[in-house]
Scaffold this active site. Structure first.
Site, PDB file in Angstrom:
ATOM      1  N   GLU A  34       4.930  -9.219  13.474  1.00  0.00           N
ATOM      2  CA  GLU A  34       4.134  -9.654  14.619  1.00  0.00           C
ATOM      3  C   GLU A  34       4.052 -11.181  14.692  1.00  0.00           C
ATOM      4  O   GLU A  34       3.863 -11.745  15.758  1.00  0.00           O
ATOM      5  CB  GLU A  34       2.704  -9.103  14.541  1.00  0.00           C
ATOM      6  CG  GLU A  34       2.596  -7.611  14.604  1.00  0.00           C
ATOM      7  CD  GLU A  34       2.612  -6.930  13.234  1.00  0.00           C
ATOM      8  OE1 GLU A  34       2.037  -5.851  13.135  1.00  0.00           O
ATOM      9  OE2 GLU A  34       3.218  -7.456  12.289  1.00  0.00           O
ATOM     10  N   ARG A  36       0.822  -1.218   0.000  1.00  0.00           N
ATOM     11  CA  ARG A  36       0.000   0.000   0.000  1.00  0.00           C
ATOM     12  C   ARG A  36       0.852   1.263   0.000  1.00  0.00           C
ATOM     13  O   ARG A  36       0.409   2.302  -0.472  1.00  0.00           O
ATOM     14  CB  ARG A  36      -1.000  -0.036   1.150  1.00  0.00           C
ATOM     15  CG  ARG A  36      -2.121  -1.063   0.909  1.00  0.00           C
ATOM     16  CD  ARG A  36      -3.033  -1.174   2.099  1.00  0.00           C
ATOM     17  NE  ARG A  36      -2.320  -1.646   3.273  1.00  0.00           N
ATOM     18  CZ  ARG A  36      -2.287  -2.907   3.696  1.00  0.00           C
ATOM     19  NH1 ARG A  36      -2.939  -3.828   3.043  1.00  0.00           N
ATOM     20  NH2 ARG A  36      -1.607  -3.242   4.774  1.00  0.00           N
TER      21      ARG A  36
END
Length: 188
Positions: A107, A70
């Protein structure tokens, strides 16, 4: 050439109206903030890009770095608006060799970013890194290391949203950070 719609007075207003918030995605307890409606709305997109470009100008950018994926969309529009070039910082395996690679922790696992080892002269360039969301900061730190390894200088970070409480802001303490959703700057 298209005219730029001006329905929103600020990026914050556009984001408040257009971000789609999805609870419990991708897992329970997570509130996912989807920028797709912002990107699809000309007035909202223009408000966001205008403020990202203004922030990048204030930071002294002479090149925009857009993070896969993005960040490519946002960074390209920012670079175009400013009359600058964009460096696409890719996920591992998307560029032909030779490349410079930087691994980092996510993560959930480990990942890597790459830039071309030749063909793009970063020596002395002042780069602003652009992305959609700041979470743990791992991708922006990895991108910073790539730029510096290639001889450039990261002079700031511009993101649309921040997921607070994950420590990303603290990892970026070396250069100014602009978060459009709250207009907050740190270390700058």
């Amino acid at each position: 050439m298209a005219t730029h719609p001006t329905q929103y007075s600020s990026a914050q207003e556009a984001l408040a109206h257009k971000v789609r918030r999805v609870p419990d995605f991708p897992s329970e307890g997570v509130l996912f903030e989807d920028l797709t409606p912002v990107l699809a709305d000309p007035a909202a997109l223009h408000a966001v890009i205008r403020e990202m470009a203004e922030a990048s100008q204030d930071l002294g950018a002479d090149l925009i770095g857009g993070l896969d994926a993005r960040g490519f969309l946002l960074g390209s529009a920012v670079a175009f608006d400013m009359g600058l070039g964009i460096l696409a910082i890719r996920k591992k395996g998307k560029l032909p060799p030779p490349v410079i690679t930087q691994e980092y922790e996510t993560e959930y696992s480990t990942a890597a970013l790459q830039i071309p080892a030749d063909g793009v002269d970063l020596a002395g360039k002042k780069v602003v890194l652009v992305d959609d969301v700041l979470a743990t900061g791992g991708t922006l730190v990895a991108a910073t290391n790539l730029i510096e390894h290639a001889g450039g200088e990261v002079v700031g970070y511009v993101v649309v949203l921040e997921v607070e409480g994950l420590g990303g802001r603290e990892k970026l303490a070396g250069a100014p950070l602009v978060v459009l959703d709250d207009g907050h700057r740190v270390n700058g």
